[in-house]
Design a protein around this motif. Structure first.
Motif, mmCIF file in Angstrom:
data_model
loop_
_atom_site.group_PDB
_atom_site.id
_atom_site.type_symbol
_atom_site.label_atom_id
_atom_site.label_comp_id
_atom_site.label_asym_id
_atom_site.label_seq_id
_atom_site.Cartn_x
_atom_site.Cartn_y
_atom_site.Cartn_z
ATOM 1 N N ASN A 173 -13.103 25.807 92.093
ATOM 2 C CA ASN A 173 -13.700 27.084 92.293
ATOM 3 C C ASN A 173 -12.338 27.919 91.679
ATOM 4 N N ALA A 174 -12.794 29.164 91.350
ATOM 5 C CA ALA A 174 -11.946 30.223 90.935
ATOM 6 C C ALA A 174 -12.145 31.533 91.245
ATOM 7 N N ASP A 175 -11.010 32.307 91.323
ATOM 8 C CA ASP A 175 -11.393 33.616 91.733
ATOM 9 C C ASP A 175 -11.875 34.463 90.680
ATOM 10 N N ALA A 176 -12.692 35.688 90.895
ATOM 11 C CA ALA A 176 -13.202 36.330 89.857
ATOM 12 C C ALA A 176 -12.234 36.826 88.680
ATOM 13 N N CYS A 177 -11.143 37.361 89.049
ATOM 14 C CA CYS A 177 -9.974 37.733 88.138
ATOM 15 C C CYS A 177 -9.199 36.650 87.411
ATOM 16 N N THR A 178 -9.585 35.274 87.640
ATOM 17 C CA THR A 178 -8.812 34.333 86.958
ATOM 18 C C THR A 178 -9.113 34.074 85.425
ATOM 19 N N SER A 179 -8.038 34.124 84.515
ATOM 20 C CA SER A 179 -8.163 33.863 83.179
ATOM 21 C C SER A 179 -8.297 32.540 83.037
ATOM 22 N N LEU A 180 -9.359 32.393 82.023
ATOM 23 C CA LEU A 180 -9.947 31.029 81.862
ATOM 24 C C LEU A 180 -9.725 30.651 80.349
ATOM 25 N N ALA A 181 -9.493 29.578 80.114
ATOM 26 C CA ALA A 181 -9.417 28.943 79.109
ATOM 27 C C ALA A 181 -10.639 27.953 78.857
ATOM 28 N N ILE A 182 -11.106 28.031 77.403
ATOM 29 C CA ILE A 182 -12.405 27.248 77.146
ATOM 30 C C ILE A 182 -12.021 26.305 75.960
ATOM 31 N N ARG A 183 -12.638 25.168 76.233
ATOM 32 C CA ARG A 183 -12.675 24.002 75.026
ATOM 33 C C ARG A 183 -13.890 23.749 74.781
ATOM 34 N N ILE A 184 -14.235 23.698 73.341
ATOM 35 C CA ILE A 184 -15.322 23.185 72.643
ATOM 36 C C ILE A 184 -15.313 22.176 71.756
ATOM 37 N N ARG A 185 -15.985 20.689 72.096
ATOM 38 C CA ARG A 185 -15.947 19.925 71.132
ATOM 39 C C ARG A 185 -17.182 19.581 70.834
ATOM 40 N N ARG A 186 -17.581 19.397 69.484
ATOM 41 C CA ARG A 186 -19.053 19.020 68.884
ATOM 42 C C ARG A 186 -19.016 17.784 68.252
ATOM 43 N N PHE A 187 -20.169 17.296 68.598
ATOM 44 C CA PHE A 187 -20.548 15.844 68.027
ATOM 45 C C PHE A 187 -21.762 15.869 67.664
ATOM 46 N N GLU A 188 -22.035 15.251 66.605
ATOM 47 C CA GLU A 188 -23.582 15.174 65.988
ATOM 48 C C GLU A 188 -23.771 13.590 66.422
ATOM 49 N N VAL A 189 -25.382 13.389 66.506
ATOM 50 C CA VAL A 189 -25.759 12.254 66.835
ATOM 51 C C VAL A 189 -26.260 11.664 65.618
ATOM 52 N N PRO A 190 -25.703 10.687 65.181
ATOM 53 C CA PRO A 190 -25.977 9.956 63.872
ATOM 54 C C PRO A 190 -27.334 9.438 63.959
ATOM 55 N N ALA A 191 -27.767 9.034 65.101
ATOM 56 C CA ALA A 191 -29.236 8.368 65.190
ATOM 57 C C ALA A 191 -30.427 9.309 65.037
ATOM 58 N N GLN A 192 -29.895 10.491 65.593
ATOM 59 C CA GLN A 192 -30.857 11.523 65.689
ATOM 60 C C GLN A 192 -30.502 12.781 64.786
ATOM 61 N N PRO A 193 -30.856 12.938 63.716
ATOM 62 C CA PRO A 193 -30.413 13.891 62.812
ATOM 63 C C PRO A 193 -30.985 15.436 63.298
ATOM 64 N N GLY A 194 -29.970 16.604 63.309
ATOM 65 C CA GLY A 194 -30.492 17.968 63.862
ATOM 66 C C GLY A 194 -30.217 17.792 65.373
ATOM 67 N N ARG A 195 -29.492 16.704 65.959
ATOM 68 C CA ARG A 195 -29.144 16.774 67.580
ATOM 69 C C ARG A 195 -27.792 16.944 67.528
ATOM 70 N N GLU A 196 -27.348 17.692 68.261
ATOM 71 C CA GLU A 196 -25.769 17.766 68.360
ATOM 72 C C GLU A 196 -25.540 17.981 69.948
ATOM 73 N N VAL A 197 -24.425 17.493 70.560
ATOM 74 C CA VAL A 197 -23.742 17.566 71.683
ATOM 75 C C VAL A 197 -22.562 18.588 71.889
ATOM 76 N N PHE A 198 -22.318 19.256 72.624
ATOM 77 C CA PHE A 198 -21.280 20.153 72.895
ATOM 78 C C PHE A 198 -20.668 19.817 74.331
ATOM 79 N N ASP A 199 -19.594 19.621 74.270
ATOM 80 C CA ASP A 199 -18.533 19.323 75.358
ATOM 81 C C ASP A 199 -17.768 20.455 75.604
ATOM 82 N N ILE A 200 -18.127 21.097 76.820
ATOM 83 C CA ILE A 200 -17.268 22.487 77.034
ATOM 84 C C ILE A 200 -16.310 22.138 78.176
#
Length: 92
Positions: A43-70
């Motif tokens: 958990n975090a306090d409401a005043c906590t500064s956050l850092a957010i990392r996003i990685r994106r992956f395409e699903v080769p076997a399923q064109p048009g589908r992607e996964v985001f890891d946040i």
């Protein structure tokens, strides 16, 4: 922060990343989220500064589908608060 607020934080960050991919807001709103998983670590306090990392992956076997890891962590300590996996695809 209540654990459910991490979904909103991740979605807001993903909207910004979506624009950086040169996609418009309409395509963001039209995407189909096929699955969303949250690993809640701390958990975090409401005043906590956050850092957010996003990685994106395409699903080769399923064109048009992607996964985001946040990753959400405390900016100062680096402590990981939550990891969210979001799978989406283009609206048919």
């Amino acid at each position: 922060l209540y654990f459910a607020s991490y979904f909103e934080i991740a979605d807001s960050a993903l909207a910004k990343a979506w624009r950086q991919l040169r996609r418009d807001d309409a395509s963001f709103l039209d995407r189909v989220v096929t699955s969303q998983r949250l690993l809640f670590l701390a958990n975090a306090d409401a005043c906590t500064s956050l850092a957010i990392r996003i990685r994106r992956f395409e699903v080769p076997a399923q064109p048009g589908r992607e996964v985001f890891d946040i990753g959400i962590s405390e900016r100062d300590s680096g402590r990981v608060l939550a990891i969210i996996e979001l799978c989406c695809e283009e609206k048919a």
